[in-house]
Motif scaffolding. Sequence first.
Motif, short mmCIF file in Angstrom:
data_model
loop_
_atom_site.label_atom_id
_atom_site.label_comp_id
_atom_site.label_asym_id
_atom_site.label_seq_id
_atom_site.Cartn_x
_atom_site.Cartn_y
_atom_site.Cartn_z
N MET A 386 16.03 -20.22 3.54
CA MET A 386 15.23 -19.70 2.49
C MET A 386 14.88 -17.93 3.21
O MET A 386 14.37 -17.77 2.57
CB MET A 386 14.02 -20.43 3.31
N ASP A 387 14.74 -17.66 4.31
CA ASP A 387 14.35 -16.46 4.89
C ASP A 387 15.49 -15.60 3.86
O ASP A 387 15.45 -14.08 3.40
CB ASP A 387 14.41 -16.50 6.58
N GLY A 388 17.14 -15.66 4.15
CA GLY A 388 18.35 -15.43 3.68
C GLY A 388 17.84 -14.53 2.36
O GLY A 388 17.87 -13.86 1.95
N LEU A 389 17.51 -15.72 1.62
CA LEU A 389 17.39 -15.65 0.35
C LEU A 389 16.48 -14.77 -0.23
O LEU A 389 16.17 -13.73 -0.97
CB LEU A 389 17.37 -17.11 -0.71
N ALA A 390 15.21 -14.85 1.17
CA ALA A 390 14.46 -13.98 0.35
C ALA A 390 14.30 -12.93 0.03
O ALA A 390 13.79 -11.87 -0.31
CB ALA A 390 12.92 -14.21 1.21
N ILE A 391 15.52 -11.99 0.43
CA ILE A 391 15.60 -10.82 0.85
C ILE A 391 16.97 -10.28 -0.33
O ILE A 391 17.47 -9.43 -0.10
CB ILE A 391 15.77 -10.38 2.22
N SER A 392 18.13 -11.11 -0.55
CA SER A 392 18.85 -11.52 -0.89
C SER A 392 19.38 -11.16 -2.29
O SER A 392 19.72 -10.58 -3.19
CB SER A 392 20.06 -12.43 -0.58
N VAL A 393 17.54 -11.39 -2.79
CA VAL A 393 17.23 -11.48 -4.39
C VAL A 393 16.94 -10.29 -4.63
O VAL A 393 16.59 -9.65 -5.87
CB VAL A 393 16.50 -12.48 -4.65
N VAL A 394 16.36 -9.68 -4.29
CA VAL A 394 16.24 -7.76 -4.72
C VAL A 394 16.77 -6.82 -3.58
O VAL A 394 17.11 -6.81 -2.94
CB VAL A 394 15.00 -7.98 -3.51
N PRO A 395 16.59 -5.73 -4.69
CA PRO A 395 17.27 -4.91 -4.59
C PRO A 395 16.90 -4.33 -2.10
O PRO A 395 15.86 -4.52 -1.99
CB PRO A 395 16.75 -3.07 -4.96
N VAL A 396 17.99 -3.43 -1.61
CA VAL A 396 17.74 -3.72 -0.14
C VAL A 396 16.45 -2.79 -0.37
O VAL A 396 16.01 -2.59 1.36
CB VAL A 396 19.03 -3.13 0.15
N GLU A 397 16.66 -1.11 -0.96
CA GLU A 397 14.93 -0.85 -0.30
C GLU A 397 14.15 -2.21 -0.38
O GLU A 397 12.70 -1.52 -0.39
CB GLU A 397 15.37 0.33 -0.91
N ARG A 398 13.90 -2.91 -0.71
CA ARG A 398 12.93 -3.85 -1.40
C ARG A 398 12.33 -4.92 -0.52
O ARG A 398 12.20 -5.97 -0.46
CB ARG A 398 12.42 -4.36 -2.67
N ALA A 399 13.61 -5.04 0.73
CA ALA A 399 13.88 -5.80 1.82
C ALA A 399 12.47 -6.16 1.77
O ALA A 399 12.03 -7.92 2.45
CB ALA A 399 15.05 -6.01 2.23
N GLY A 400 12.56 -4.80 2.65
CA GLY A 400 10.66 -5.68 4.02
C GLY A 400 9.44 -6.06 2.98
O GLY A 400 9.19 -6.64 3.17
N MET A 401 9.31 -5.72 2.13
CA MET A 401 7.85 -5.74 1.01
C MET A 401 8.53 -7.51 0.69
O MET A 401 7.55 -8.53 0.57
CB MET A 401 7.46 -5.30 -0.21
N ALA A 402 9.60 -7.74 0.05
CA ALA A 402 9.91 -8.57 -0.03
C ALA A 402 10.07 -10.11 0.30
O ALA A 402 9.73 -11.11 0.33
CB ALA A 402 11.73 -9.16 -0.59
N ALA A 403 10.73 -9.75 1.93
CA ALA A 403 9.65 -10.28 3.00
C ALA A 403 8.83 -10.63 3.51
O ALA A 403 8.23 -12.00 3.59
CB ALA A 403 10.83 -10.28 4.46
N GLY A 404 7.61 -9.35 3.55
CA GLY A 404 6.67 -10.08 3.04
C GLY A 404 5.68 -11.19 2.33
O GLY A 404 4.86 -12.27 2.95
N ILE A 405 6.07 -10.37 1.36
CA ILE A 405 5.50 -11.48 0.33
C ILE A 405 6.10 -12.97 0.56
O ILE A 405 5.48 -14.15 0.46
CB ILE A 405 5.95 -10.88 -1.36
N PHE A 406 7.54 -13.13 1.44
CA PHE A 406 8.00 -14.88 0.94
C PHE A 406 7.19 -15.42 1.99
O PHE A 406 7.06 -16.54 1.90
CB PHE A 406 9.93 -14.26 1.30
N ASN A 407 6.59 -14.86 3.24
CA ASN A 407 5.59 -15.58 4.43
C ASN A 407 4.71 -15.62 3.69
O ASN A 407 4.38 -16.51 4.09
CB ASN A 407 6.10 -14.75 5.81
#
Length: 523
Positions: A386-407
């Motif tokens: 899950m954690d790897g998928l959370a940041i892989s499905v968005v553009p790299v510049e949004r990875a931090g926010m994606a991880a925060g939203i996922f958690n």
Amino acid sequence: MDTNLPAASPEQGPAPARRALVLAAVCLAALCMPLSFTGPAIAIPAIAAELRGSPLALAWITNAFMLSFGGCLMAAGALADRYGRKRVFLMGMSVFSAAALALAAAPSIVLLDVLRAVQGLGCAMALSSGLAALAQEFDGPARARAFSLIGTAFGIGLAFGPFLAGVLIARTGWRAIFIVAAGAGLAALLAAARAMRESRDPQARGVDWPGALTFTGALSLFTYGLLQAPDSGWSSAASLGLFGGAALLLAAFIYVERRAARPMLDLSLFRLPAFAGVQLLAAAPAFSFVVLLVLLPARFIGIEGYSAFDAGRMMIALSAPMLVLPMLAGLAAQRIAAAHICASGLLLAAGGLLWLSMCAPGLPAATLLGPLLLIGCGISLPWGLMDGLAISVVPVERAGMAAGIFNTTRVAGEGLALAIVSALLGTLTVAALGKVPGIAAQQASLAAPFLALGELRHAGELLPQAGAAELAQAYGTAFRHLLYVLASITTASALLILAFLRHPAGSPSAESTSTLPACNTST
């Protein structure tokens, strides 16, 4: 780019040793979260026997922690980016440890619930800042190994937290659970104070307070409405008022986030089907696994008559697969589409829930081991991806926010799932008691909340005309129907995840969203 202070000072020690100490501190913080969730779940019967309290107050022992933790994660991450990860980590562990020590001496159920919310706040501050600090210490494969250890620590807490709680309750009482948590928190605090370097994001503009307050307010009102609705009625003025207030705050949150320059939650990300699918994946384990960490101890101790030690030992069958299978799922994802692995795991968990529904109260403990192991094995497969998928499905510049939203989705979803399932079990228990001869509807409404919590003795005092066997049978009927609902939700989640994460590598839809192909991503 984030900034760090210069390399470790001489008193901090050589870099490898210092980084190992930082990793140990964050692993301890990660361990504190599941211990603080599963331990009190085992202790609820013992807490109820000493402090009493209404079913609503007892339900808040778990929900106050999860609500505060999930509702504050994103705001805590923003505070860490602006004011420093080390500073927020130390503050979070201090709050967590102080609250745990106060919980060990709590004289009333109301104060205990309030302190659980404070403990959740400290945990949110420590975990969000600790993970960000860890990302600054390690690069490449070393970072992957470090974060895998975080996942292992979390798995250990889930697997053995109930057993440890059972041992402590049997030997020294429920208050010892919080003393142990405080000890782990203080150890993490000391290690981080010695070894962790300060880092921050120079582009951070502070916390989106309107977004944070409206989000947490909506979550709180909705959870409170769910917990008290079985008692006051779903159509009562109190319930409708709470649900209406939650809806208004949610609308205000969406309004604020759509107009904020740097929103806490970028709503445009939900236009990406894969991103929406990952959020569904984050919430799915709550209904197939997390709620059982609270419901099953109540059943084992209150209905089946197990000791706290035996209940904790039984819970190992549910959580032990977390120690091994997530790593194997990561390896399998190099050859098999991650979406297929996740969906298959959820379908296995749904099968385990249906199997468990056939195990009525009173059957030998050995009959429960099979379904518990199947549920644990099934949910462990998506857990490692899950954690790897959370940041892989968005553009790299949004990875931090994606991880925060996922958690946030994962933890807040767990809190909401607990509230929804508790309310549903209470409603189903009212219906089951209504079919017992000699029990009036009003009596059933008064006794059902206690019976749903596993308080068989208290329910029997309210229903003297019903025997313990009849009450246990009514509970078993309600629990069986609840498992049908959970299995249906889990099955639907598996199918929806396949639909949202279906785009193969190189497809036009995948390229148009500038995302990595979720179906070919491994942790």
